[in-house]
Motif scaffolding. Structure first.
Motif, PDB file in Angstrom:
ATOM      1  N   UNK A  14       5.846  -2.399   4.850  1.00 19.54           N
ATOM      2  CA  UNK A  14       4.904  -1.311   4.602  1.00 19.54           C
ATOM      3  C   UNK A  14       5.617   0.035   4.624  1.00 19.54           C
ATOM      4  N   UNK A  15       4.968   1.088   4.116  1.00 24.62           N
ATOM      5  CA  UNK A  15       5.546   2.432   4.243  1.00 24.62           C
ATOM      6  C   UNK A  15       5.648   2.815   5.713  1.00 24.62           C
ATOM      7  N   UNK A  16       6.532   3.760   6.027  1.00 19.77           N
ATOM      8  CA  UNK A  16       6.801   4.106   7.421  1.00 19.77           C
ATOM      9  C   UNK A  16       5.585   4.675   8.142  1.00 19.77           C
ATOM     10  N   UNK A  17       4.604   5.212   7.398  1.00 18.08           N
ATOM     11  CA  UNK A  17       3.402   5.731   8.064  1.00 18.08           C
ATOM     12  C   UNK A  17       2.572   4.610   8.677  1.00 18.08           C
ATOM     13  N   UNK A  18       2.793   3.378   8.238  1.00 17.90           N
ATOM     14  CA  UNK A  18       2.105   2.216   8.800  1.00 17.90           C
ATOM     15  C   UNK A  18       3.040   1.547   9.793  1.00 17.90           C
ATOM     16  N   UNK A  19       2.701   1.614  11.057  1.00 19.01           N
ATOM     17  CA  UNK A  19       3.571   1.039  12.085  1.00 19.01           C
ATOM     18  C   UNK A  19       3.173  -0.406  12.346  1.00 19.01           C
ATOM     19  N   UNK A  20       4.172  -1.254  12.454  1.00 17.14           N
ATOM     20  CA  UNK A  20       3.958  -2.678  12.689  1.00 17.14           C
ATOM     21  C   UNK A  20       4.303  -3.020  14.132  1.00 17.14           C
ATOM     22  N   UNK A  21       3.405  -3.718  14.793  1.00 15.08           N
ATOM     23  CA  UNK A  21       3.647  -4.262  16.126  1.00 15.08           C
ATOM     24  C   UNK A  21       3.703  -5.785  16.007  1.00 15.08           C
ATOM     25  N   UNK A  22       4.895  -6.325  16.135  1.00 10.87           N
ATOM     26  CA  UNK A  22       5.103  -7.767  16.069  1.00 10.87           C
ATOM     27  C   UNK A  22       4.977  -8.332  17.484  1.00 10.87           C
ATOM     28  N   UNK A  23       3.823  -8.921  17.795  1.00 10.43           N
ATOM     29  CA  UNK A  23       3.497  -9.350  19.151  1.00 10.43           C
ATOM     30  C   UNK A  23       3.570 -10.868  19.239  1.00 10.43           C
ATOM     31  N   UNK A  24       4.182 -11.372  20.293  1.00 12.99           N
ATOM     32  CA  UNK A  24       4.286 -12.815  20.441  1.00 12.99           C
ATOM     33  C   UNK A  24       4.302 -13.196  21.912  1.00 12.99           C
ATOM     34  N   UNK A  25       3.801 -14.393  22.185  1.00 12.40           N
ATOM     35  CA  UNK A  25       3.887 -14.983  23.512  1.00 12.40           C
ATOM     36  C   UNK A  25       5.263 -15.638  23.627  1.00 12.40           C
ATOM     37  N   UNK A  26       5.922 -15.585  24.781  1.00 13.13           N
ATOM     38  CA  UNK A  26       7.276 -16.145  24.881  1.00 13.13           C
ATOM     39  C   UNK A  26       7.359 -17.629  24.600  1.00 13.13           C
ATOM     40  N   UNK A  27       6.238 -18.365  24.703  1.00 10.84           N
ATOM     41  CA  UNK A  27       6.256 -19.807  24.474  1.00 10.84           C
ATOM     42  C   UNK A  27       5.659 -20.209  23.125  1.00 10.84           C
ATOM     43  N   UNK A  28       5.358 -19.225  22.282  1.00  2.00           N
ATOM     44  CA  UNK A  28       4.769 -19.519  20.977  1.00  2.00           C
ATOM     45  C   UNK A  28       5.865 -19.962  20.012  1.00  2.00           C
ATOM     46  N   UNK A  29       5.828 -21.216  19.522  1.00  3.18           N
ATOM     47  CA  UNK A  29       6.871 -21.684  18.600  1.00  3.18           C
ATOM     48  C   UNK A  29       6.913 -20.917  17.284  1.00  3.18           C
TER      49      UNK A  29
ATOM     50  N   UNK B  23       0.830  -1.200   0.000  1.00  2.00           N
ATOM     51  CA  UNK B  23       0.000   0.000   0.000  1.00  2.00           C
ATOM     52  C   UNK B  23       0.872   1.260   0.000  1.00  2.00           C
ATOM     53  N   UNK B  24       1.734   1.361  -1.000  1.00  2.00           N
ATOM     54  CA  UNK B  24       2.612   2.529  -1.128  1.00  2.00           C
ATOM     55  C   UNK B  24       1.971   3.565  -2.048  1.00  2.00           C
ATOM     56  N   UNK B  25       1.874   4.807  -1.544  1.00  2.00           N
ATOM     57  CA  UNK B  25       1.355   5.916  -2.334  1.00  2.00           C
ATOM     58  C   UNK B  25       2.514   6.844  -2.697  1.00  2.00           C
ATOM     59  N   UNK B  26       2.262   7.783  -3.604  1.00  5.43           N
ATOM     60  CA  UNK B  26       3.326   8.680  -4.061  1.00  5.43           C
ATOM     61  C   UNK B  26       3.989   9.414  -2.905  1.00  5.43           C
ATOM     62  N   UNK B  27       3.183   9.850  -1.928  1.00  2.04           N
ATOM     63  CA  UNK B  27       3.744  10.611  -0.812  1.00  2.04           C
ATOM     64  C   UNK B  27       4.580   9.756   0.130  1.00  2.04           C
ATOM     65  N   UNK B  28       4.533   8.444  -0.036  1.00  2.00           N
ATOM     66  CA  UNK B  28       5.322   7.553   0.811  1.00  2.00           C
ATOM     67  C   UNK B  28       6.751   7.376   0.312  1.00  2.00           C
ATOM     68  N   UNK B  29       7.049   7.884  -0.863  1.00  6.29           N
ATOM     69  CA  UNK B  29       8.365   7.689  -1.443  1.00  6.29           C
ATOM     70  C   UNK B  29       8.450   6.362  -2.175  1.00  6.29           C
ATOM     71  N   UNK B  30       9.675   5.931  -2.468  1.00  2.53           N
ATOM     72  CA  UNK B  30       9.881   4.683  -3.193  1.00  2.53           C
ATOM     73  C   UNK B  30       9.791   3.492  -2.248  1.00  2.53           C
ATOM     74  N   UNK B  31       9.130   2.426  -2.660  1.00  4.27           N
ATOM     75  CA  UNK B  31       9.141   1.207  -1.848  1.00  4.27           C
ATOM     76  C   UNK B  31      10.536   0.611  -1.814  1.00  4.27           C
TER      77      UNK B  31
END
Length: 374
Positions: free
Chosen positions: A202-217, A151-159
């Motif tokens: 994703x573009x930097x305007x979209x923040x990713x939260x990588x969430x995991x349980x400590x015991x999740x394989x 989902x990259x738009x012109x204002x997001x710059x180059x992917x």
């Protein structure tokens, strides 16, 4: 605005993308999961932030039946009649984990459902001007990340795949067509999803939260992909008050008859998802050695190389500054006594019911409004 009333217009629209298995399209399980996280969110808003006019609405996105439409009949004809319940479960995991030929079908279905749901919400509430987010579980998190990455738009710059990067940072455009959504994605919450950040993002305007349980394989870190010298532990998600945790005295309970089956099934599922992650990722290709630094959190080697960490973020090897991405949940009291196989199953398939996760999302939404959190 009426505070915490989800029957009215929402400030935050969250598309709930499920993970593996036919369980989500039958017996109302998907609706139950969405209802649970919605209830937890509403209750926490009322109890902890009663003065805030924050409203959050979750909308389920069900894609599994789309795969079933294409291959379900054929695989059922090929399935043996013995141990039917086990075989049906394995069929679901096989279809979902080895879905490369059906990846375009899944992506199209998810994007279409999201666009329709968004337009319906806008028609019902023309004044809606809030944010839209994804939360994806297991394979659903990979799907959410794939869609957001295109989902990259012109204002997001180059992917990233169009930028000149070092050889170890080379990104490749995924071998799949992702429609441009009718809205921008503010946050992507992935839960127990082994994501391949190196290929694209994703573009930097979209923040990713990588969430995991400590015991999740199937829980893996993303930050070492941004900078392999990154040495900080993942951010600990705030733990709500519970009963005092009973120490592990070495007493581990297990279901003797079920353990061998659970063990073999879980070993198969976890190994197939991780070793065939590119199959799940709709045809992207990984270069040999790209993911060498990705190991479970408890096995990661402490590194002492120089790494630039500023304002709670990290300086990527591509020259950009990134916010913290890896977030870890706390184990529960029952984890001290259950067998590791039961813990693995529980931790991977129960994110949607975790109240700590719901509170974390609330805090993220409130942070957009510069609200003091507690």
């Amino acid at each position: 605005m009426i505070p915490n009333n989800h029957s009215n217009c929402s400030d935050h629209l969250v598309f709930f993308i499920h993970g593996m298995g036919q369980q989500y399209e039958k017996y109302g399980n998907l609706q139950h999961h969405v209802s649970t996280i919605q209830k937890n969110t509403t209750n926490l808003l009322s109890s902890r932030y009663p003065e805030k006019n924050l409203r959050v609405k979750y909308i389920p996105i069900e894609w599994h039946s789309e795969v079933q439409k294409r291959v379900g009949t054929d695989i059922l004809k090929s399935t043996l009649a013995t141990v039917p319940n086990v075989r049906l479960t394995i069929n679901d995991w096989l279809l979902d984990n080895f879905s490369k030929p059906h990846g375009q079908y899944i992506i199209d279905s998810v994007c279409k459902q999201c666009d329709v749901a968004y337009q319906n919400h806008k028609l019902e509430y023309p004044e809606f001007d809030g944010h839209v987010h994804f939360i994806g579980f297991s394979l659903g998190g990979i799907i959410a990340y794939d869609v957001a990455s295109m989902q990259w738009f012109n204002q997001d710059g180059l992917p990233p795949w169009k930028n000149k990067l070092t050889s170890e940072q080379t990104c490749q455009m995924p071998d799949i067509s992702v429609p441009q959504l009718q809205f921008k994605i503010r946050y992507v919450f992935t839960c127990g999803s082994p994501i391949d950040y190196i290929q694209y993002r994703p573009p930097l305007r979209t923040r990713v939260y990588n969430i995991f349980h400590p015991f999740d394989p199937l829980g893996y870190r993303l930050e070492p992909m941004i900078n392999s010298d990154y040495i900080l532990e993942p951010v600990q998600i705030h733990r709500l008050k519970r009963l005092p945790k009973i120490p592990n005295l070495g007493i581990r309970s297990s279901i003797a008859g079920a353990k061998p089956l659970l063990q073999s099934i879980w070993q198969y599922v976890s190994s197939s998802v991780t070793s065939n992650i590119q199959e799940v990722r709709m045809g992207t290709k990984r270069k040999e050695g790209d993911n060498d630094d990705i190991t479970p959190i408890h096995k990661r080697r402490k590194l002492t190389h120089d790494v630039s960490v500023t304002l709670g973020g990290i300086q990527g090897k591509d020259g950009l500054s990134y916010p913290r991405t890896d977030y870890v949940l706390s184990e529960n009291m029952i984890d001290a006594y259950a067998s590791e196989w039961i813990i693995a199953l529980k931790s991977h398939f129960r994110y949607w019911a975790n109240r700590d996760l719901a509170l974390h999302m609330i805090k993220v939404f409130l942070s957009d409004e510069n609200v003091a959190l507690h």
